[in-house]
Scaffold this active site. Structure first.
Site, PDB file in Angstrom:
ATOM      1  N   GLU A  85      59.310 -12.599 -16.978  1.00 23.35           N
ATOM      2  CA  GLU A  85      59.274 -11.874 -15.595  1.00 23.35           C
ATOM      3  C   GLU A  85      60.095 -10.683 -15.767  1.00 23.35           C
ATOM      4  OE1 GLU A  85      60.905 -14.401 -12.564  1.00 23.35           O
ATOM      5  OE2 GLU A  85      60.872 -12.762 -11.180  1.00 23.35           O
ATOM      6  N   SER A 142      64.882 -13.340  -9.168  1.00 16.19           N
ATOM      7  CA  SER A 142      63.868 -13.714  -9.887  1.00 16.19           C
ATOM      8  C   SER A 142      63.049 -14.800  -9.242  1.00 16.19           C
ATOM      9  CB  SER A 142      64.381 -14.508 -11.259  1.00 16.19           C
ATOM     10  OG  SER A 142      63.430 -15.345 -11.977  1.00 16.19           O
ATOM     11  N   CYS A 174      78.224 -24.467 -13.574  1.00 17.28           N
ATOM     12  CA  CYS A 174      77.825 -25.737 -13.070  1.00 17.28           C
ATOM     13  C   CYS A 174      78.593 -26.932 -13.646  1.00 17.28           C
ATOM     14  CB  CYS A 174      76.288 -26.064 -13.750  1.00 17.28           C
ATOM     15  SG  CYS A 174      75.223 -25.390 -12.657  1.00 17.28           S
TER      16      CYS A 174
END
Ligand code: HC1
Ligand code: SF4
Length: 576
Positions: free
Chosen positions: A285, A321, A508
């Site tokens: 992409e 995205s 994270c």
């Protein structure tokens, strides 16, 4: 400057508080509302009272956390009067608190109880007896529960939301004993909250916690008609061992797999596999967008970041995205490709994610992230809930013999997938694959050092080669710096080709669903990160495109990245 504490003389600098000087010399003063790591010392709980004597002034009792020490003061941290006053203070706080400890999420690691114990509280004479539930409605968000009856008004959550995340979603509401924390606007939806969970990380009691879904998982496990599929996020394996007394940052992937088997999981997969698939889609992409001169492209794997854009900067949505997060990618592939391969009826499959994140609970409930009328991920457990689940089943991770994955379709991962959980990891993973796609050969040095800093906002120029040459990238962790960067991009003062954002400071590995530390905020980020880099170094394939199970997925099921099928299953759109 000079003063004494407990009869011993100490030097100190002007402006230093009594607590700071005491800590410098390893003198213990109990605290509750104070949290040094976020520079929060409101002096509201009054547990840190000390006795202060000074020439010509009557004896005073002052809060150590917010009182600057003065020349010549004699401070006593444990006089009989101080101890009595602290106990009384704690007793008042307990009396103004819903003391249903047996049903509280913090049962076993509550800071309030620990401090009550440390000041020697042996009796609580006063109890608030009117119906708490009526007086203090519990705000049950999809991800986070705000229970004011357990709030002790320390305001750590307000501070972290305002000063660390720059969201400013929380306020102290009400008066006297009914005062407590509340979301501005009354609930999650109208508030600026993005469910990042940082407020939960600093709450000393059970006032803020995730929505507990451990029972749902036990119900799945108990139902013979259900095939339970578990996935663990990249961060879980490096942040979970501590809960069971193992060293911080230790890789406990093998023990978690063994624990899941003992629990009765039917299929165990790795979100890292989903991360590798995401790189195939997002990398493709991004190259397409670069060719079309559409810049920047923002990563889309962090759900609190997605909500941040939707709520705070909706005009920036076209720059996100469209690729789904690894959690959702893995979920949808499990319920299609894997179900087909293993002959499982998708309606009988339940996907349970173990995540270091509260916002993933919201993400899983998005209707646009479902398939054939079913959610792709059924339940998200935070790391804390997963620990609770294991305890409920009498499983001690420490005693688990490490085991390995055995699913032949969706459990292999590359080093690139493994590093997703630390800031800069998604960027590095994407560049490894994009470089290969553009140049037809692997990067000479896969560890891209210039992406590996730890500042909240980092920028770099990376040579992608081929028709693209040098591209400009940025990486942010924590929403304060992210907001500043987004403002710069929006105003046209900065431009980038690719921007990675993780809403939680540290990424994270320190997400809002990780284990809570008493009296500390995110103390293990770098240890956890170092282990992720180590996992990467020792993984057979270090690029997502070299993951053989990913290659097989494309060859047998998806076709190519961005094929019609891939687009249908692995991409999404964002909310108005
Ligand atoms: Fe994350 Fe991600 S890295 S968002 O931080 O892209 O939660 O660990 O699972 O989905 O892979 C979280 C971690 C996690 C996704 C991946
Ligand atoms: Fe603020 Fe995040 Fe807590 Fe929401 S979840 S109140 S944004 S710290």
């Amino acid at each position: 400057m000079q003063a004494s504490i407990n009869g011993q003389s100490y030097q100190f600098k002007p402006g230093q508080t009594i607590l700071q000087v005491a800590r410098e010399h390893d003198i213990f003063i109990p605290t509750l509302c104070e949290l040094n790591d976020i520079d929060h010392a409101p002096g509201t709980c009054r547990v840190c009272l000390v006795e202060v004597q000074a020439d010509g002034v009557p004896t005073r009792y002052l809060t150590a956390c917010d009182t600057p020490l003065q020349e010549g003061w004699q401070v006593l941290t444990r006089s009989a009067k101080v101890q009595e006053m602290r106990r009384l203070q704690l007793e008042m706080t307990m009396a103004d608190h819903h003391q249903s400890c047996s049903t509280c999420k913090r049962n076993g690691n509550c800071e309030l109880l620990a401090v009550a114990n440390s000041v020697g509280l042996t009796e609580v004479r006063f109890h608030y007896t009117q119906g708490w539930e009526n007086d203090e409605p519990v705000d049950e968000g999809q991800a986070i529960i705000y229970d004011r009856s357990r709030c002790i008004r320390c305001q750590r959550c307000v501070a972290v939301c305002r000063n660390v995340q720059n969201i400013d979603s929380l306020e102290l509401a009400g008066w006297g004993s009914t005062a407590g924390i509340r979301l501005k606007g009354g609930s999650v939806e109208p508030s600026p909250c993005v469910t990042c969970g940082q407020c939960v990380m600093v709450c000393p009691t059970g006032a803020l916690s995730e929505r507990d879904q451990t029972q749902e998982v036990l119900d799945y496990l108990a139902d013979p008609a259900i095939t339970t599929v578990f996935q663990m996020a990249p961060a879980i394996r490096v942040g979970f061992g501590e809960e069971f007394g193992l060293p911080p940052g230790l890789n406990v992937e093998g023990q978690i797999i063994a624990a899941l088997r003992k629990l009765g999981a039917d299929i165990i997969l790795d979100t890292n596999f989903g991360a590798d698939v995401v790189i195939m889609e997002e990398g493709t992409e991004l190259l397409g967008r670069l060719r079309q001169k559409k810049s920047p492209t923002f990563t889309s794997c962090c759900p609190a970041w997605i909500t941040f854009i939707e709520k705070h900067y909706p005009d920036m949505r076209p720059m996100l995205s469209s690729t789904r997060s690894p959690q959702q990618t893995l979920g949808v592939i499990a319920k299609t490709y894997l179900a087909e391969r293993r002959g499982i009826e998708p309606a009988n499959m339940r996907v349970v994610s173990i995540m270091p994140c509260t916002a993933k609970k919201e993400e899983a409930r998005r209707p646009e992230l479902g398939h054939d009328g079913r959610p792709d991920v059924d339940v998200v457990l935070t790391m804390r809930e997963f620990a609770h689940l294991l305890r409920r089943e009498g499983i001690d991770l420490k005693h688990m013999e490490p085991s390995a994955y055995d699913d032949p379709y969706m459990s292999e991962y590359s080093g690139a997938g493994a590093i997703f959980a630390t800031t800069g990891g998604v960027m590095e993973a994407a560049l490894r694959t994009m470089y290969y796609v553009v140049n037809g050969k692997e990067l000479e040095h896969v560890e891209i050092g210039q992406l590996r800093g730890f500042e909240n906002v980092r920028t770099a120029h990376v040579n992608l080669g081929g028709e693209f040459g040098e591209i400009k990238v940025a990486m942010c962790h924590g929403l304060k710096g992210t907001r500043e960067l987004v403002e710069e991009i929006r105003a046209g003062r900065m431009d980038f080709d690719f921007v990675e954002v993780m809403a939680c400071p540290g990424g994270c590995v320190d997400g809002g669903g990780t284990l809570r530390s008493k009296k500390a905020y995110l103390p293990y980020a770098l240890k956890r990160r170092a282990t992720l880099y180590d996992i990467d170094r020792h993984t057979k394939a270090r690029q997502s495109h070299n993951n053989q199970q990913v290659q097989r997925l494309y060859a047998e099921f998806l076709g190519a990245p961005h094929s019609e099928k891939a687009h249908h299953l692995l991409h999404t759109s964002y909310r108005d």
